[in-house]
Every structure is written in C-alpha cells, then in structure tokens.
Design an enzyme around this catalytic site. Structure first.
Site, PDB file in Angstrom:
ATOM      1  N   ASP A 264       0.318  -4.204   4.628  1.00  9.46           N
ATOM      2  CA  ASP A 264       0.973  -5.302   3.852  1.00  9.46           C
ATOM      3  C   ASP A 264       1.991  -5.725   5.072  1.00  9.46           C
ATOM      4  O   ASP A 264       2.522  -5.065   5.996  1.00  9.46           O
ATOM      5  CB  ASP A 264       1.723  -4.840   2.599  1.00  9.46           C
ATOM      6  CG  ASP A 264       2.579  -5.605   1.825  1.00  9.46           C
ATOM      7  OD1 ASP A 264       2.372  -6.904   1.834  1.00  9.46           O
ATOM      8  OD2 ASP A 264       3.731  -5.367   1.853  1.00  9.46           O
TER       9      ASP A 264
ATOM     10  N   ASP B 118       4.246  -1.101   0.638  1.00  7.70           N
ATOM     11  CA  ASP B 118       5.390  -0.883  -0.280  1.00  7.70           C
ATOM     12  C   ASP B 118       5.863  -1.162  -1.575  1.00  7.70           C
ATOM     13  O   ASP B 118       6.610  -1.054  -2.323  1.00  7.70           O
ATOM     14  CB  ASP B 118       6.619  -1.108   0.865  1.00  7.70           C
ATOM     15  CG  ASP B 118       7.198  -2.476   0.704  1.00  7.70           C
ATOM     16  OD1 ASP B 118       6.175  -3.268   0.672  1.00  7.70           O
ATOM     17  OD2 ASP B 118       8.275  -2.670   0.836  1.00  7.70           O
TER      18      ASP B 118
ATOM     19  N   ASP C 149       1.055  -3.799  -4.238  1.00  4.83           N
ATOM     20  CA  ASP C 149       0.214  -3.050  -3.510  1.00  4.83           C
ATOM     21  C   ASP C 149      -0.312  -1.973  -4.027  1.00  4.83           C
ATOM     22  O   ASP C 149      -1.399  -1.051  -3.465  1.00  4.83           O
ATOM     23  CB  ASP C 149       1.101  -2.371  -2.005  1.00  4.83           C
ATOM     24  CG  ASP C 149       1.514  -3.681  -1.370  1.00  4.83           C
ATOM     25  OD1 ASP C 149       0.813  -4.580  -0.930  1.00  4.83           O
ATOM     26  OD2 ASP C 149       2.684  -3.359  -0.715  1.00  4.83           O
TER      27      ASP C 149
END
Length: 651
Positions: free
Chosen positions: A333, A526, A530
């Site tokens: 990410d 995080d 996600d």
C-alpha cells in the site's frame, strides 16, 4: 474433557508434569522421590486423559483412512510409553511414564499458539464491525429522528453533522463538506464532497453538515463487504502441509514394522524369552519416540519468532514464517506504508520566511490537512502567524484576508484566473505538479509571490527496503487507492517495479489474487482498507503504526514503522526454515543409527541398547534439537538491527 480449550489443557498438563520434572532433575544426584512410580502413574494417567486423548482420537481416524500424521506419532509414542510403563510398574521394572507426559505437553504448546492465532482473527472481524455506528438521523414525517441502523432503508434521507460518522453508503442531496475516507481509499487527505457525490458508510465527516440519500444498507455497504471478504479470506486459507506430517506418513509404519519384526525374530528365531524380546521391541519404539521430531519445528519457530520480535518483527504463526520463505512478489500500500502518511511541505518557491508568515497567518484558522502542513512548516522554521482582518473563503479557490494593510491569499491554481504570475513561476508550478505534488499559491496585492508544494513523502527507509527486496529476487508492486500521477511519482522515487493505482478495497484482494498466479505474494499495508488484501495474500504484513484491524488481519506485524522489517522477516524465515529442516534431519538420524542398535543388530559385537538407554538417547536427541534451534539467536539477520523510529508504536 472435550469442553477444555488447548490453552486450558496445556496449563493443566504443565502443572501435572512438575513432579516428573523434579525427579528427572534430581536423578544425577541419586535422589529418588518417595513413591515416585505411583506419582508418575497417577499424574501421567491424568495427562493422558486431559492432553493425549484428542491425539489418540485423531490418530485412530487417520488410521481408518489408511493415513498417518503427527497425531499418529504422538498417539503411538505416548501409548507405547504409557502402557509399557504400566506393565513395567506391575512387574517391577523401570518405568517411562515421563516420556508419555512430556510428549503431550510439548505438542499442546503448539496447539496453544494456534488457538491464540484464531482468537486474533476473530478480534479483527469484531473491530471491523465496531467501526459501524448503531443509529442514524433519518428524515421521518418531515423531521430528522434517531433510528437504529438496522431500520435504515434504501432511499431514506439521512443527516450527518460535523465530526460524525456516515452511517451507510449514499449520495449527497444537500450541503458540502470534506470526508476522511482513509479507511476506504488509504488517502490521508480528506476529500471534498458536494451535492451528487457518493459517500461511504463509516467514513468521518469534516466540518460541514450534509444530507444524503441512502443507496446501500446492511450487508450491501462497503464496510460490510470488507468484513465478508476478511471472513472469506481467513477461512479459505488452506493450512500449510506440515513437513513433519509428511515424514510421519512413512516414518510411523516403518518404526512399527521394525518393532514387530524385532519381537518376532528374537522370540521365534533367536531364543529370547518373551520379556527379552519385548524389551528389544520396546527399545525400538522408545528410541523412535517422536519427541525430538515433535520438537524440531516448534522450538525453531519459537526461537525464530522470538528473535524476530527483538528486531521489531512480530510473526503470528508458523504458516506465515514458512510462506514468506517462498514469496516471489512484495505488494505495498502507499499511504502510511511506503509514505509517512501525512502531507508535509516539500518545496517553497520564493522568500521562505515571508511566504510562511503570509501562508501561516491565513491558514491558522483552518483545520484542512494542507493547512496543517503549512502550519507545521512555519513552526519548524519558527515563523509566528500574524493577526489578519477581513478573512474570507473564496469558494473553490482558497482563502483571503488583509495582512499588514495588503490583500493576501492562499489557494489552488484556480486563482490564476484572478491574479498575475510570472512565466518562470508558472513553469515551476507545472514541474511540481508533474512530480504529483499539491501546489498552493501564495500572493500579496494581486501578485503571486510564492508556490508551496505539499506531498505525502516516502519514509527515509522505504527506498533502501525496496532495493534490498529486489536484491533478494522479489518483484515489488504498489497497490493503492491514490491517483496514478501520485502513485507513479512515489514509485519512481523509491524504486517500485509496478504500480496499480485507483484501486478500491474490494478490488485490492482481487489484484493480490491475480498476482499470486506468478508465485506467492506478501502484502504490506496499514489501513482498514488493507484488511481484505492482508488476509487474501499468502502472507499479510501490517505496519505497527497502522490500525488495529490491519494489525490483527496481518500474520506478520512490523512494530517499528519501517519497511526494512519486511527484509528482516524474509531473512528470519529463510534462517528458521533451514534450521527446521536441519532439526528434522538430526531427529531422524538418531533413529537411523539408534533403531538398529535398539533392535539388537549389534549384540554380537557387545553393543546393546536397553529401554533405559534408549530413553536416554531419545532425550539426548531432544537436547540436540533444542540446542540447534537456540543457535538461531546467533544467526545474522538482515545485516543490521532496525533503527529506532519516532513513529513506531506498540502493536
């Protein structure tokens, strides 16, 4: 005993085994516990009922299907040691109750760790559901009233006040605001919303009041879909085939055949008595008892994961440790993972002190993240904001006020239609925008005097971590909800191989699955958004500074907010898994050497192994396996220890 959990059975068995542990420690000093045989019999019998019975049941089920697994090893080892010891106690021979007891305790320790992992998975789902508010202000009979969330219907008009959470998905019908959608898109900067724009349930409203029409409620909302995806990913993950089970598939039948053959040959052909033949057979079973084999994997896992924890890498289960050893692609990410996770001032074009004084004075009253970035820069440079007058918001463009008797403004490039800008500064603005930076214009008296570039910059360690992963042969991919220009600029800066941008949470898991066609995938993230990807990937790696949901969903957690932890996780995995294979080799080599001796093959050379010495050899093999695992503490991992980070948080 079926109602007891693995954790409860482990602690009960551990307490019961204490007398036998005391006796074992006292043996070198020639001290015998009074009534030890009866104490060992009673405590081991209780342990068999509490701990070993489920393994016997599993082994019997496998046997009926002509299979053998680790439970078969445990069942054979414990039952032979127990029932022979029962026979030996009756006939006045040395007993081996402690072998049956300690095997059960060691195996239960592994089950306890697995049970804790499943509890964490359940907590992740609970925290996702807790994000949803319980009620909503819905228009009923011409006025807004609070109703339970389960009574909200598609088409209802809902009111959301500043600072409140949006209850369900919908489309704005009145008002304008900014929404913190970081849980959905991963983007740290709130998004402006007006009439006709979509809103997502459980996102956080900014400083504006809005009304919207509900379009998705209940299980159809995006948050509910995320929950379902996490559930599906967690339940569909097939458990990894344990290497010990593979070995036991042929090991157990082989040992039993050798033991039976030993008894038959000695009793029928070599003139041994019934007891002597049985002792040879028991020696074979005892020396082949799976204690060392059972310790080979869990001890290495315990030491490896303990070493990892000291380096800021929390590995939740052995499956993740083994899976990451074979990872071919690392997917990241962007916001809060590769980048810092908050916008910061990167460039100031013009007189820095003057620019920051003007900008900070006008932005002092704003709560917008870009305004906060300007204020933070001013604070770092020790520039104090001044009092302004005639403050006003210029719709869609920025803010303006009077400072030191001059008209000042701070805003976006839409101000170019009203104010003058030099050709050089205009070219510089285009360059900054090509770098995917948000450009804020600052001006005085109808002249643009400065440009301030703001960006969520990469963490200082990200580029090095990406380079280290690529050096280990991994492909690196960025998977983000951000726009393509921003993603490509960040990817180029840190060295990412491939960028997949403009991705929503329900699409992230699909992209991860597609990437798995080229080999195992590790996903690093995080945010709440996600969670599906973390649980779908072969290995989910959560940043320790991230949300609780991300941390619970990941099978590996980087306590320090540092991507170099991914490199360390891979190195630890390779070292630990290599040590596991070495342990299994030593556990088996003892049997290759010891079983023929125990079977009496070398009696003619004066070399014989009684059950007592067979038990001693078995214990020595266990000690060697544990020692081998402890050597993992000395293994070189990742070259250097992680650097402490001011952004790190406990996981």
């Amino acid at each position: 005993m079926k109602h007891l959990t693995s954790i409860q059975r482990f602690w009960i068995s551990l307490v019961l085994v204490i007398p036998m542990l005391i006796q074992m420690l006292a043996m070198p000093f020639h001290w015998n516990m009074p009534g030890y045989t009866w104490i060992a019999f009673i405590t081991t019998t209780l342990i068999m009922l509490v701990a070993a019975l489920p393994y016997w049941t599993s082994a019997w089920a496998a046997f009926k299907h002509h299979n053998a697994n680790m439970n078969t090893l445990v069942a054979i080892g414990t039952s032979i040691a127990y029932f022979y010891s029962l026979f030996a106690m009756i006939t006045g021979r040395p007993v081996y109750f402690e072998s049956a007891a300690f095997i059960s305790v060691f195996v239960l320790l592994g089950d306890t760790m697995e049970e804790r992992m499943h509890n964490n998975a359940s907590n992740a789902l609970k925290k996702l559901l807790d994000l949803q508010i319980k009620s909503a202000e819905v228009l009923r009979d011409g006025k807004f009233v609070q109703v339970p969330l389960d009574q909200v219907q598609v088409g209802d008009i809902i009111q959301v006040k500043p600072g409140q959470k949006v209850p369900v998905d919908g489309v704005i019908t009145s008002g304008k605001t900014t929404l913190d959608e970081s849980m959905i898109t991963g983007e740290s900067i709130p998004v402006s919303k007006k009439v006709g724009d979509d809103v997502v349930g459980s996102t956080i409203n900014g400083d504006g009041a809005i009304q919207f029409r509900a379009t998705k409620v209940g299980k159809d909302t995006m948050l509910s879909q995320i929950v379902e995806m996490v559930k599906k990913a967690q339940t569909s993950h097939a458990p990894i085939q344990n290497l010990t089970d593979k070995i036991s598939g042929f090991f157990v039948p082989t040992v039993l055949i050798i033991a039976i053959a030993t008894f038959v040959i000695w009793y029928s052909f070599l003139g041994a008595t019934l007891v002597q033949a049985m002792l040879f057979a028991v020696a074979v079973i005892v020396i082949a008892c799976p204690c060392a084999l059972g310790l080979a994997t869990p001890t290495a896992l315990m030491v490896g994961t303990g070493r990892a924890a000291k380096m800021g890498v929390l590995i939740k289960d052995g499956q993740a440790l083994e899976e990451i050893n074979d990872v071919k692609t690392a997917v990241f990410d962007k916001t809060g993972t590769i980048t810092v996770g908050k916008p910061t001032v990167t460039d100031i074009i013009g007189n820095q002190d003057q620019v920051l004084r003007v900008a900070a004075s006008l932005e002092a009253s704003s709560e917008h993240p870009l305004a906060k970035a300007v204020m933070n820069a001013a604070e770092e440079k020790q520039v104090e904001p001044q009092t302004v007058t005639d403050f006003a918001v210029v719709e869609g463009k920025g803010v303006q006020a009077v400072i030191d008797g001059q008209q000042a403004f701070v805003g976006n490039d839409k101000l170019l239609a009203d104010y003058q800008i030099s050709a050089g500064m205009k070219r510089r603005m285009a360059t900054l925008q090509d770098e995917a930076k948000t450009v804020v214009l600052v001006g005085l008296a109808k002249q643009i005097i400065s440009l301030i570039a703001i960006q969520d910059a990469p963490k200082p360690s990200s580029a090095q971590a990406i380079a280290d992963l690529k050096a280990r042969g991994l492909k690196t991919v960025m998977l983000t909800g951000d726009n393509e220009r921003v993603a490509n600029a960040i990817a180029k800066e840190v060295g990412i191989d491939q960028v997949i941008a403009n991705v929503l949470p329900n699409e992230k898991a699909e992209h991860v699955k597609a990437l798995e066609q080229n080999g195992k995938v590790a996903f690093v993230g995080d945010g709440i958004n996600d969670a599906p990807a973390l649980t779908t990937a072969n290995v989910g790696i959560a940043m320790g500074s991230g949300t609780d949901i991300a941390i619970e969903s990941g099978s590996i957690v980087l306590v320090q907010n540092d991507l170099r932890g991914v490199v360390k996780a891979i190195d630890i995995s390779k070292k630990t898994f290599s040590r596991i294979k070495l342990n299994l080799f030593w556990a088996l080599i003892y049997n290759v050497i010891g079983v023929p001796i125990a079977a009496g093959v070398f009696v003619g050379f004066g070399l014989q192994l009684s059950p007592e010495f067979a038990a001693l050899a078995m214990a020595f093999s266990s000690v060697s396996v544990v020692t081998s695992s402890l050597l993992l503490n000395k293994a070189k991992i990742g070259g250097t220890e992680p650097v402490a980070s001011s952004t790190s948080q406990p996981a």
